[in-house]
Write a protein that holds these residues in place. Structure first.
Motif, PDB file in Angstrom:
ATOM      1  N   LEU A  53     -10.651  22.616  -7.614  1.00 55.88           N
ATOM      2  CA  LEU A  53     -10.641  21.297  -8.239  1.00 55.88           C
ATOM      3  C   LEU A  53      -9.670  21.250  -9.404  1.00 55.88           C
ATOM      4  CD1 LEU A  53     -14.472  20.740  -8.058  1.00 55.88           C
ATOM      5  CD2 LEU A  53     -12.748  19.374  -6.906  1.00 55.88           C
ATOM      6  N   GLU A  54      -9.256  22.431  -9.872  1.00 58.63           N
ATOM      7  CA  GLU A  54      -8.229  22.481 -10.911  1.00 58.63           C
ATOM      8  C   GLU A  54      -7.247  23.569 -10.535  1.00 58.63           C
ATOM      9  OE1 GLU A  54      -9.316  22.477 -14.992  1.00 58.63           O
ATOM     10  OE2 GLU A  54     -11.312  21.704 -14.561  1.00 58.63           O
ATOM     11  N   PRO A  55      -5.968  23.362 -10.814  1.00 60.60           N
ATOM     12  CA  PRO A  55      -5.001  24.427 -10.576  1.00 60.60           C
ATOM     13  C   PRO A  55      -5.152  25.484 -11.660  1.00 60.60           C
ATOM     14  CG  PRO A  55      -3.914  22.523 -11.528  1.00 60.60           C
ATOM     15  CD  PRO A  55      -5.356  22.140 -11.337  1.00 60.60           C
ATOM     16  N   GLU A  77     -10.636  20.451  -0.197  1.00 57.52           N
ATOM     17  CA  GLU A  77     -11.249  20.099   1.083  1.00 57.52           C
ATOM     18  C   GLU A  77     -10.947  21.124   2.171  1.00 57.52           C
ATOM     19  OE1 GLU A  77      -9.101  18.262  -0.595  1.00 57.52           O
ATOM     20  OE2 GLU A  77      -7.499  17.428   0.662  1.00 57.52           O
ATOM     21  N   ILE A  81     -15.712  25.987   0.699  1.00 57.15           N
ATOM     22  CA  ILE A  81     -16.556  26.386  -0.425  1.00 57.15           C
ATOM     23  C   ILE A  81     -17.435  25.197  -0.799  1.00 57.15           C
ATOM     24  CG2 ILE A  81     -16.575  26.998  -2.878  1.00 57.15           C
ATOM     25  CD1 ILE A  81     -13.999  28.538  -2.434  1.00 57.15           C
ATOM     26  N   PHE A  85     -23.324  20.205  -7.920  1.00 61.38           N
ATOM     27  CA  PHE A  85     -22.916  19.816  -9.268  1.00 61.38           C
ATOM     28  C   PHE A  85     -24.115  19.683 -10.188  1.00 61.38           C
ATOM     29  CE2 PHE A  85     -19.508  18.748  -6.503  1.00 61.38           C
ATOM     30  CZ  PHE A  85     -18.379  19.037  -7.240  1.00 61.38           C
ATOM     31  N   ALA A  89     -24.351  14.617  -8.253  1.00 57.63           N
ATOM     32  CA  ALA A  89     -23.258  13.832  -7.678  1.00 57.63           C
ATOM     33  C   ALA A  89     -23.583  13.308  -6.292  1.00 57.63           C
ATOM     34  CB  ALA A  89     -21.967  14.653  -7.647  1.00 57.63           C
ATOM     35  N   PHE A  91     -24.057  10.460  -3.559  1.00 53.09           N
ATOM     36  CA  PHE A  91     -23.384   9.160  -3.438  1.00 53.09           C
ATOM     37  C   PHE A  91     -24.431   8.060  -3.413  1.00 53.09           C
ATOM     38  CE2 PHE A  91     -20.545  12.143  -1.076  1.00 53.09           C
ATOM     39  CZ  PHE A  91     -19.624  12.279  -2.101  1.00 53.09           C
ATOM     40  N   PHE A 102     -22.262  13.860   5.022  1.00 54.35           N
ATOM     41  CA  PHE A 102     -20.939  13.411   4.544  1.00 54.35           C
ATOM     42  C   PHE A 102     -19.817  14.350   4.968  1.00 54.35           C
ATOM     43  CE2 PHE A 102     -17.463  13.011   1.566  1.00 54.35           C
ATOM     44  CZ  PHE A 102     -17.367  11.651   1.350  1.00 54.35           C
TER      45      PHE A 102
ATOM     46  N   HIS B   9      -9.392  16.664 -13.870  1.00 55.52           N
ATOM     47  CA  HIS B   9      -8.276  17.571 -13.643  1.00 55.52           C
ATOM     48  C   HIS B   9      -8.209  17.938 -12.183  1.00 55.52           C
ATOM     49  CE1 HIS B   9      -7.414  18.139 -17.818  1.00 55.52           C
ATOM     50  NE2 HIS B   9      -8.705  18.289 -18.044  1.00 55.52           N
ATOM     51  N   GLY B  10      -7.017  18.094 -11.703  1.00 47.50           N
ATOM     52  CA  GLY B  10      -6.829  18.792 -10.437  1.00 47.50           C
ATOM     53  C   GLY B  10      -7.220  18.013  -9.218  1.00 47.50           C
ATOM     54  N   ALA B  11      -8.349  17.286  -9.254  1.00 49.75           N
ATOM     55  CA  ALA B  11      -8.698  16.493  -8.096  1.00 49.75           C
ATOM     56  C   ALA B  11      -7.529  15.549  -7.834  1.00 49.75           C
ATOM     57  CB  ALA B  11      -9.969  15.729  -8.331  1.00 49.75           C
ATOM     58  N   THR B 431     -18.979   9.026 -10.660  1.00 48.13           N
ATOM     59  CA  THR B 431     -18.770  10.029 -11.701  1.00 48.13           C
ATOM     60  C   THR B 431     -17.692  11.002 -11.243  1.00 48.13           C
ATOM     61  OG1 THR B 431     -20.412  11.494 -10.753  1.00 48.13           O
ATOM     62  CG2 THR B 431     -21.190   9.888 -12.353  1.00 48.13           C
ATOM     63  N   SER B 433     -17.895  14.040 -10.951  1.00 43.45           N
ATOM     64  CA  SER B 433     -18.397  15.052 -10.025  1.00 43.45           C
ATOM     65  C   SER B 433     -18.600  14.498  -8.613  1.00 43.45           C
ATOM     66  CB  SER B 433     -19.667  15.707 -10.560  1.00 43.45           C
ATOM     67  OG  SER B 433     -20.647  14.759 -10.822  1.00 43.45           O
ATOM     68  N   MET B 434     -18.802  13.178  -8.478  1.00 37.62           N
ATOM     69  CA  MET B 434     -18.865  12.624  -7.120  1.00 37.62           C
ATOM     70  C   MET B 434     -17.525  12.794  -6.423  1.00 37.62           C
ATOM     71  SD  MET B 434     -20.886   9.087  -7.234  1.00 37.62           S
ATOM     72  CE  MET B 434     -22.199   8.930  -8.395  1.00 37.62           C
ATOM     73  N   ARG B 436     -15.407  15.129  -7.035  1.00 39.01           N
ATOM     74  CA  ARG B 436     -15.260  16.550  -6.715  1.00 39.01           C
ATOM     75  C   ARG B 436     -16.158  16.921  -5.551  1.00 39.01           C
ATOM     76  NH1 ARG B 436     -15.936  17.677 -12.991  1.00 39.01           N
ATOM     77  NH2 ARG B 436     -13.787  17.277 -13.642  1.00 39.01           N
ATOM     78  N   ALA B 437     -17.368  16.341  -5.518  1.00 39.17           N
ATOM     79  CA  ALA B 437     -18.278  16.639  -4.416  1.00 39.17           C
ATOM     80  C   ALA B 437     -17.625  16.261  -3.095  1.00 39.17           C
ATOM     81  CB  ALA B 437     -19.593  15.890  -4.611  1.00 39.17           C
ATOM     82  N   SER B 438     -17.029  15.069  -3.071  1.00 38.04           N
ATOM     83  CA  SER B 438     -16.392  14.629  -1.844  1.00 38.04           C
ATOM     84  C   SER B 438     -15.282  15.588  -1.419  1.00 38.04           C
ATOM     85  CB  SER B 438     -15.841  13.218  -2.045  1.00 38.04           C
ATOM     86  OG  SER B 438     -14.963  12.899  -1.007  1.00 38.04           O
ATOM     87  N   ARG B 439     -14.497  16.050  -2.402  1.00 35.67           N
ATOM     88  CA  ARG B 439     -13.404  16.974  -2.068  1.00 35.67           C
ATOM     89  C   ARG B 439     -13.943  18.291  -1.534  1.00 35.67           C
ATOM     90  NH1 ARG B 439      -8.519  15.783  -4.307  1.00 35.67           N
ATOM     91  NH2 ARG B 439      -7.728  17.201  -2.732  1.00 35.67           N
ATOM     92  N   THR B 440     -14.984  18.835  -2.175  1.00 42.48           N
ATOM     93  CA  THR B 440     -15.502  20.121  -1.696  1.00 42.48           C
ATOM     94  C   THR B 440     -16.255  19.953  -0.375  1.00 42.48           C
ATOM     95  OG1 THR B 440     -17.499  19.877  -3.010  1.00 42.48           O
ATOM     96  CG2 THR B 440     -15.726  21.132  -3.998  1.00 42.48           C
ATOM     97  N   GLU B 443     -13.308  16.145   2.168  1.00 38.41           N
ATOM     98  CA  GLU B 443     -12.564  14.891   2.199  1.00 38.41           C
ATOM     99  C   GLU B 443     -11.258  15.030   1.407  1.00 38.41           C
ATOM    100  OE1 GLU B 443     -11.919  12.477   3.759  1.00 38.41           O
ATOM    101  OE2 GLU B 443     -13.797  12.091   4.787  1.00 38.41           O
ATOM    102  N   THR B 444     -10.208  14.368   1.912  1.00 35.29           N
ATOM    103  CA  THR B 444      -8.961  14.341   1.160  1.00 35.29           C
ATOM    104  C   THR B 444      -9.070  13.292   0.049  1.00 35.29           C
ATOM    105  OG1 THR B 444      -8.130  12.659   2.623  1.00 35.29           O
ATOM    106  CG2 THR B 444      -7.627  14.947   3.200  1.00 35.29           C
ATOM    107  N   GLU B 445      -8.020  13.194  -0.755  1.00 33.29           N
ATOM    108  CA  GLU B 445      -8.018  12.210  -1.831  1.00 33.29           C
ATOM    109  C   GLU B 445      -8.152  10.785  -1.269  1.00 33.29           C
ATOM    110  OE1 GLU B 445      -4.664  12.739  -4.343  1.00 33.29           O
ATOM    111  OE2 GLU B 445      -5.259  11.100  -5.655  1.00 33.29           O
TER     112      GLU B 445
END
Lengths: 339, 535
Positions: A53-55, A77, A81, A85, A89, A91, A102, B9-11, B431, B433-434, B436-440, B443-445
């Protein structure tokens, strides 16, 4: 032992300050690792770095291939991993079932629903599948978030302070349910927490972190009994430091001689857990400075030869303040380190 | 609205995404007319310059009008909000949303209604003369104080709405603490509640003032010459875009100041949320005269702000058959323009909200447009517009399309920020973290945008669309300046009838606007009433 994930010299800078400073750590498949540290020590940042989530600014994060490195950054994605949270988090516009499903968009709708329900059964919430997250209690939300992260059967799942939002009386139950679900899934898990007891109770492996750095790793027992430094010792509980001199692998204290294996001659420090001090008839004389009753145990402040120490002990007859008692040191609950 | 403190950050990776570029382009569109004004003002010397003394008079009139209106809307809006939040009296739940209703009427509707009602030959003064033999009416409506009255009645809801939400978000704990520390209810109001709500009240007053300075229809009809009427005159009478641009610069400076006020007011709104334990206020029942007084006060605000002028206009309208063809044509034009304007504006605002959720710079650019009067916006687009007209002569269908494009751009530039507000408020439920949750969860951006952000913000996108639709429907000066020849909206039609003193005819399109705008305003204000802090 199979390695699920390796961190090697991972660094993350915010401005000039290193939030994560050259962290190296190995996570084993199927094992639970707890990352313990005070708030602001960089442990949550480390989780976000692992998840992509961060570089990162230095080092590598790798499985059998590199996830984050100097020139590569696999987006979150694509990492396989899972992440639970701190605020869960969930939805708010989706039912519990849709939340859990999801991440399963590659499956057919029927398969997706089956898998979501299976996960919900594992956290004992199958009956809430159609509910919306807002209608659930905090503990239920936490379990849904876990089920959602596990639904994709990730090789590793990261949990950021998973129990911090829960009332004290709920914590034990949710903690057991979480452990059970993680064991059942057989995935590697990294749990971030600032609660020492929680970390000691849950971890197969423990990593102690402070100010961006890993202070010590090992089993909970090893970390507790043989801390490498006072800072590491205090992350897991109260500790009395005693400055001393090492000579020929031995160190003398007011409470007798301690083994200092592997230490060269010179100044060192003994780290004594409060429960290492016990009342005996034939110990070293000590003055009782204060005595606080705390239920099963008492906290007693002692002065022994100019040294103030804190003791924690189960006593039937509570020693009176200003009286003299006799103290013996349990050598298995203290350790000598180079200060 | 809500600026999330935690940066994401980063997302969003360092490389600017297509969405982010879109956000910058949208914000760029919003300030394009403003840049054009600066350019016009600096490069276009006008042979037929407006005399400086005239500009000075416009400025002084505008300042006086602004001061009078600011005081009136602040007092009226804040008192109404305080009554509705703190006390229980007959009609309270109805008033709590109906007090926002005057927002459905454009200010010129009130001006038409009152000017006719209070005219020397109007019904009230005629009746006075008949009963007492003399006409001792104290206030001429076609005057500076008259205009201030009309604009105050039209725009007090801005203060009412912000003050109300500020009072509601106050915890009863702070007020009770004040009482236990020995303050009377009155002292509690003046020493705790008002200071806590002050930032919000200032923000509401700033919004109302933006509308006052942007108004053209009401003040020009009442014969009060402000900077905005000056801008329109410089263009239409003097034919001097340079002069119009220089007047616009003055207005822009005022707009920037108001924007700063509103911003600093909004930042202070987090005051209310500071209290660790939030307990809702329990309104106290009023008894006897006090309760009657509260009901009458609220009722008279709604009456003076909407019911009386609109009712009189309706009465006048019924005395004359409408010119149906023109009216229907104008209605079609208005609705399609408002629809298209809303679509374009909300799309651009959504680009900003989704593409640059944490960029204050982009949002500040977009909100500069909101503070800018429509007439100024139009002057900024005149240069490209005149090029188009000159290039293709008048009447070609391509020219018309291009001119309409410019007009919609003017709406979008002006209203983007008002659409951005609700969209951002809706997205505040997402939020970090939502994300980030979607990304992990794989899901793409863009997938996250599609499956998380847009569904969560769906209601907010509709709210924004309604808001912009109503505002475009009521808009007059920009449409007046930029519209293709003989292209009348309802507002333009009303203005043309009114300036010919054909008030019965002017009443028809005006009432059509009020009626059409009422439904969205009722929906929106009831929706605002239902929301509580923390939801």
């Amino acid at each position: 032992m199979t390695t699920a994930l390796t961190l090697d010299g991972v660094r993350k800078l915010y401005g000039a300050k290193a939030a994560v400073d050259r962290v190296s750590l190995t996570l084993e498949a199927g094992k639970i690792t707890c990352l313990l540290g005070p708030s602001g020590c960089g442990k949550s940042t480390l989780l976000r770095l692992i998840a992509g989530l961060e570089p990162l600014d230095g080092g590598t994060v790798s499985t059998d291939h590199i996830l984050s490195g100097p020139r590569s950054h696999l987006p979150p994605e694509k990492r396989d991993i899972g992440f639970v949270f701190q605020d869960y988090a969930l939805f708010p516009h989706m039912s519990v079932e849709d939340n859990v499903a999801f991440g399963l968009k590659r499956l057919s709708p029927a398969e997706r629903q089956k898998r979501a329900l299976l996960q919900l059964q594992r956290v004992h919430l199958a009956d809430r599948a159609k509910a919306f997250p807002q209608a659930l209690s905090g503990g239920e939300q936490q379990r849904i978030a876990l089920a959602r992260a596990l639904a994709r059967e990730p090789a590793l799942v990261l949990l950021d302070e998973p129990f911090s939002g829960l009332d004290a009386h709920l914590k034990a139950g949710v903690r057991d349910a979480t452990l059970e679900a993680l064991r059942q899934a057989g995935t590697a898990a990294l749990i971030v927490t600032h609660d020492a007891e929680e970390a000691l109770m849950m971890a197969d492996h423990l990593a102690l972190m402070d100010q961006g750095q890993i202070l010590q790793t090992g089993t909970p027992q090893a970390c507790y009994r043989h801390p490498v430094s006072l800072a590491a010792a205090r992350l897991l509980g109260p500790a009395n430091p005693i400055d001393l001199l090492v000579k020929d692998g031995k160190a003398d204290t007011v409470l007798g001689s301690l083994d200092a294996p592997g230490l060269t001659d010179g100044t060192a420090m003994a780290i004594v857990r409060p429960e290492a001090l016990t009342l005996t008839a034939d110990g070293t004389p000590a003055l009782v400075l204060a005595n606080r009753f705390a239920g099963a145990e008492s906290w007693i402040k002692l002065r022994i030869g100019g040294l103030d120490l804190e003791a924690r002990m189960v006593t039937r007859a509570s020693p009176v303040v200003d009286s003299q008692v006799f103290i013996t040191l349990d050598h298995s609950a203290c350790t000598v380190t180079r200060a | 609205m809500t600026d999330l403190a935690v940066p994401l950050h980063g997302a969003r990776p360092a490389r600017p995404s297509a969405l982010r570029i879109g956000a910058w382009l949208a914000a760029g569109l919003a300030i394009l007319p403003l840049l054009a004004i600066v350019w016009l003002a600096l490069t276009r010397p006008s042979a037929t310059a407006m005399p400086l003394s005239l500009i000075l008079r416009y400025g002084l009139t505008t300042a006086a009008l602004g001061s009078l209106t600011a005081v009136a809307v602040t007092v009226l809006g804040t008192s109404a909000a305080w009554l509705v939040v703190m006390y229980r009296f007959p009609g309270r739940s109805l008033f709590s949303w109906a007090l926002a209703l005057p927002l459905a009427a454009p200010a010129f509707a009130l001006a038409y209604g009152y000017a006719d009602l209070l005219d020397v030959a109007g019904p009230i003064r005629t009746a006075l003369r008949a009963s007492f033999g003399s006409d001792f009416w104290p206030m001429e409506i076609r005057s500076l104080p008259g205009a201030a009255f009309v604009l105050s009645m039209a725009f007090y809801p801005y203060v009412y709405l912000t003050a109300r939400s500020a009072f509601i978000s106050q915890s009863v704990c702070a007020l009770e603490a004040s009482r236990t520390l020995g303050s009377t209810p009155w002292e509690t109001l003046t020493r705790v509640a008002l200071p806590l709500a002050r930032p919000a009240i200032i923000a509401g007053t700033a919004l109302a003032l933006m509308e006052v300075f942007a108004d053209y229809g009401a003040v020009s009809f009442l014969g009060v010459q402000t900077l905005t009427t000056g801008v329109v005159r410089a263009w239409s009478v003097y034919g001097a875009p340079g002069s119009a641009a220089r007047l616009s610069l003055l207005l822009l400076a005022v707009a920037a100041m108001l924007l700063w006020l509103e911003r600093s007011g909004r930042q202070g709104q987090s005051f209310g949320a500071n209290s660790a334990r939030w307990r809702p206020l329990e309104p106290k029942p009023l008894k006897g005269w006090a309760s009657l007084g509260a009901s009458l006060f609220c009722l008279s605000l709604i009456s003076f702000g909407l019911l009386i002028p609109a009712g009189w206009l309706a009465y006048r309208a019924l005395s004359a058959a409408p010119e149906a063809d023109r009216l229907i044509q104008a209605a079609m034009t208005s609705f399609s323009l408002a629809g298209m304007g809303a679509l374009v504006t909300v799309t651009l605002a959504a680009l900003i909200a989704f593409g640059a959720p944490h960029s204050h710079r982009i949002k500040r650019l977009a909100s500069l447009g909101y503070a800018t009067p429509g007439a100024v916006m139009a002057v900024g687009l005149l240069a490209p517009a005149s090029l188009i007209w000159r290039g293709a002569g008048s009447g070609g269908s391509q020219t018309v399309a291009l001119a309409l494009g410019l007009l919609i751009l003017a709406y979008a530039a002006r209203l983007m920020a008002s659409a951005l507000g609700p969209i951002e408020a809706g997205l505040a439920r997402v939020t970090p973290s939502m994300d980030r949750a979607s990304r992990t969860l794989g899901e793409t951006e863009n997938g996250t945008l599609r499956r998380v952000h847009i569904p969560i913000a769906k209601g907010a996108l509709w709210t924004a669309t309604l808001l912009v639709f109503v505002d475009v429907l009521k808009e007059l000066p920009a449409t007046l300046i930029l519209r293709p020849f003989n292209f009348d909206t309802l507002a333009v039609l009303a203005d043309r009838y009114a300036s010919d003193e054909r008030l019965a005819q002017a009443a028809w399109p005006t009432l059509l606007i009020v009626l059409t705008a009422s439904l969205p305003i009722i929906i929106l204000s009831r929706k605002i009433m239902q929301s509580r802090p923390g939801e």
